[in-house]
Design a protein around this motif. Structure first.
Motif, PDB file in Angstrom:
ATOM      1  N   ALA A   1     -60.700   7.496-104.410  1.00 36.24           N
ATOM      2  CA  ALA A   1     -60.157   5.978-104.788  1.00 36.24           C
ATOM      3  C   ALA A   1     -61.079   4.880-104.860  1.00 36.24           C
ATOM      4  CB  ALA A   1     -58.952   5.774-104.010  1.00 36.24           C
ATOM      5  N   ILE A   2     -62.009   4.908-103.665  1.00 31.32           N
ATOM      6  CA  ILE A   2     -62.920   3.832-103.701  1.00 31.32           C
ATOM      7  C   ILE A   2     -64.056   4.128-104.549  1.00 31.32           C
ATOM      8  CG2 ILE A   2     -64.948   2.980-102.092  1.00 31.32           C
ATOM      9  CD1 ILE A   2     -62.795   3.904 -99.600  1.00 31.32           C
ATOM     10  N   ILE A   3     -64.547   5.293-104.801  1.00 30.83           N
ATOM     11  CA  ILE A   3     -65.515   5.453-105.694  1.00 30.83           C
ATOM     12  C   ILE A   3     -64.969   5.226-107.229  1.00 30.83           C
ATOM     13  CG2 ILE A   3     -66.970   7.176-106.838  1.00 30.83           C
ATOM     14  CD1 ILE A   3     -67.395   8.423-103.961  1.00 30.83           C
TER      15      ILE A   3
ATOM     16  N   ALA B   1     -59.363  12.158 -96.417  1.00 26.56           N
ATOM     17  CA  ALA B   1     -60.569  11.519 -96.419  1.00 26.56           C
ATOM     18  C   ALA B   1     -60.964  11.691 -97.964  1.00 26.56           C
ATOM     19  CB  ALA B   1     -61.554  12.213 -95.530  1.00 26.56           C
ATOM     20  N   TYR B   2     -61.078  12.857 -98.449  1.00 21.20           N
ATOM     21  CA  TYR B   2     -61.386  13.060 -99.629  1.00 21.20           C
ATOM     22  C   TYR B   2     -60.337  11.898-100.871  1.00 21.20           C
ATOM     23  CZ  TYR B   2     -60.365  14.774-104.591  1.00 21.20           C
ATOM     24  OH  TYR B   2     -60.384  14.693-105.979  1.00 21.20           O
TER      25      TYR B   2
ATOM     26  N   PRO C   1     -61.423   1.370-118.736  1.00 16.08           N
ATOM     27  CA  PRO C   1     -61.310   0.304-117.568  1.00 16.08           C
ATOM     28  C   PRO C   1     -59.971   0.562-116.674  1.00 16.08           C
ATOM     29  CG  PRO C   1     -60.634  -0.807-119.660  1.00 16.08           C
ATOM     30  CD  PRO C   1     -61.311   0.663-120.252  1.00 16.08           C
ATOM     31  N   ASN C   2     -59.182   1.124-116.872  1.00 18.80           N
ATOM     32  CA  ASN C   2     -58.066   1.490-116.197  1.00 18.80           C
ATOM     33  C   ASN C   2     -57.984   2.607-115.628  1.00 18.80           C
ATOM     34  OD1 ASN C   2     -56.789  -0.941-117.031  1.00 18.80           O
ATOM     35  ND2 ASN C   2     -55.961   0.240-119.016  1.00 18.80           N
ATOM     36  N   ALA C   3     -59.081   3.426-115.558  1.00 22.53           N
ATOM     37  CA  ALA C   3     -59.325   4.557-114.738  1.00 22.53           C
ATOM     38  C   ALA C   3     -58.993   4.618-113.290  1.00 22.53           C
ATOM     39  CB  ALA C   3     -60.770   5.068-114.923  1.00 22.53           C
ATOM     40  N   TRP C   4     -59.615   3.553-112.874  1.00 19.90           N
ATOM     41  CA  TRP C   4     -58.995   3.151-111.212  1.00 19.90           C
ATOM     42  C   TRP C   4     -57.671   3.241-111.128  1.00 19.90           C
ATOM     43  CZ3 TRP C   4     -55.971  -1.006-109.810  1.00 19.90           C
ATOM     44  CH2 TRP C   4     -55.921  -1.870-110.876  1.00 19.90           C
TER      45      TRP C   4
ATOM     46  N   ALA D   1     -51.734   7.829-104.405  1.00 16.76           N
ATOM     47  CA  ALA D   1     -50.510   7.657-103.980  1.00 16.76           C
ATOM     48  C   ALA D   1     -49.471   9.051-104.014  1.00 16.76           C
ATOM     49  CB  ALA D   1     -49.656   6.386-104.906  1.00 16.76           C
ATOM     50  N   TYR D   2     -49.765   9.465-105.239  1.00 17.30           N
ATOM     51  CA  TYR D   2     -48.638  10.700-105.349  1.00 17.30           C
ATOM     52  C   TYR D   2     -49.148  11.927-104.154  1.00 17.30           C
ATOM     53  CZ  TYR D   2     -46.832  14.828-107.867  1.00 17.30           C
ATOM     54  OH  TYR D   2     -46.234  16.076-108.361  1.00 17.30           O
TER      55      TYR D   2
END
Length: 419
Positions: free
Chosen positions: A402-404, A396-397, A357-360, A368-369
């Motif tokens: 991150a969104i997916i 863009a990638y 559940p914390n994969a995001w 960020a890195y």
């Protein structure tokens, strides 16, 4: 390390094509032995291993060069015969290093990743360690050093010896006649990867099987005993970075919890699987009792997530190829910062595959890195300078990724509820 990086630019796509060939061959024959989730995990493990090796993230206790300069009794020329001798010497050393990894607790941590797949295929051959920080392999090359095998010969033969161990990780090749008496074949290595009591801890040879026959560790594959693969303490994750250190973490916890000081010390050097009696009783660890009846690790993954995870792998292969091809120009310490991004990327998408559940959060940390280096330097380690227009694509990638990841992470409960 630059030379090894150049070699990998050829080897990596070759290995990927062979893995995909085995996948489609199995599908065509109605015997698919390469599940996509397992394949992604295995290939990801291979990336972590080669990244660690190319960046030189290990400590060599004794180098072969030192052994050669201090123990060589002869000075010989690098003829074809010397290369043959070096190959046999490497295989002898490989047998004993491999055997020790299976027989002692402290060394198993360096090898568990290779056996962690519950499948047996070409992809699992690429499950190689990043936890082998301290290397003792050269100790077993003392005979080669004494007889004067030049270090440059070992340096050339060693990668060939390693790559030659790839092909026999398959279930699609049966027994190979008289070759079964000489070289390690798929049949021999299926036995080695099996957790059946009859097969456990056998066939340590890497290229030649006669070492096992000479030293009493040989076992033939039996038609009436189908090999079951994995480890008896299942890893229960697709994350290769976690797998690399889980045995070490267990040893640390057991040593801390043990009441006797003698147990705290000897646990490291006891046979594989040994635990202090008081710790084993109070903190039991799941172990497969019946190898023919257990559930393989296979959390439900929507087809879209599998496709996305494979896409992540392909993007990472492109980015790692850029690193390996430009090590000298990127230079230190930037190559290590780049390596950090590689490890973060793999950690993030394999955590997503584990339905963590914390994969995001790991995906956001990865983004960020990367954005830190992009915005502070105006480029990604020279990528846009070499390939104009590549930087906007990378940005863009990172955003889409991150969104997916967030979408899949928070969709998890809906999927589980629907099923």
């Amino acid at each position: 390390m630059e030379t090894y990086g150049k070699i990998l630019l050829i080897a990596m796509p070759a290995f990927l094509l062979l893995v995909l060939f085995e996948k489609f061959w199995g599908m065509w024959k109605g015997k698919d032995t390469v599940p996509v989730n397992d394949m992604i995990s295995s290939l990801s493990s291979g990336i972590t291993n080669v990244t660690k090796d190319v960046l030189g993230l290990s400590i060599v206790v004794i180098s072969y060069e030192w052994l050669y300069s201090n123990f060589a009794l002869f000075q010989i020329q690098a003829t074809w015969l010397v290369y043959v001798i070096a190959f046999f010497a490497l295989d002898f050393a490989g047998y004993w290093t491999h055997r020790i990894a299976h027989e002692y607790n402290i060394f198993w941590n360096n090898h568990i990743i290779h056996h962690s797949s519950e499948e047996f295929n070409l992809a699992c051959a690429l499950r190689q360690s990043i936890s082998s920080i301290v290397k003792i392999f050269a100790v077993f090359l003392i005979p080669a050093a004494i007889f004067g095998v030049p270090p440059q010969v070992i340096a050339i033969v060693a990668p060939l010896h390693l790559f030659a161990q790839f092909w026999y990780h398959t279930r699609h090749i049966g027994k190979m006649g008289f070759l079964e008496k000489i070289i390690v074949t798929p049949s021999h290595h299926r036995v080695h990867h099996a957790i059946n009591p009859e097969y456990l801890d056998k066939n340590y040879g890497q290229i030649f099987i006669f070492w096992d026959k000479w030293f009493g560790t040989y076992q033939e594959e039996q038609d009436d005993i189908p090999a079951i693969y994995g480890v008896t303490r299942p890893v229960q994750t697709w994350n290769p970075i976690k797998i690399n250190f889980m045995h070490l973490w267990l040893l640390i916890k057991d040593a801390w919890r043990a009441k006797k000081w003698s147990d705290k010390l000897k646990i490291w050097f006891m046979p594989l699987g040994w635990r202090p009696a008081d710790v084993a009783e109070k903190y039991p660890v799941y172990k497969i009792q019946d190898v023919y009846h257990f559930d393989k690790y296979n959390p439900f993954l929507p087809k879209g997530m599998l496709i996305w995870s494979f896409g992540q792998l392909l993007v990472l292969l492109l980015l790692i190829s850029y690193l390996f091809g430009n090590i000298a120009s990127i230079g230190a310490p930037d190559i290590f910062y780049y390596g950090g991004f590689v490890f973060l990327t793999i950690y993030a998408y394999t955590e997503l595959m584990d339905r963590n559940p914390n994969a995001w959060a790991w995906e956001l940390l990865k983004a960020a890195y990367a954005f830190y280096f992009i915005f502070t330097r105006g480029d990604w380690f020279g990528l846009n300078a070499d390939f104009p227009g590549a930087l906007p694509v990378l940005i863009a990638y990172l955003g889409i990724s991150a969104i997916i990841a967030i979408w899949f992470s928070f969709r998890k409960n809906e999927v589980q509820f629907a099923n």
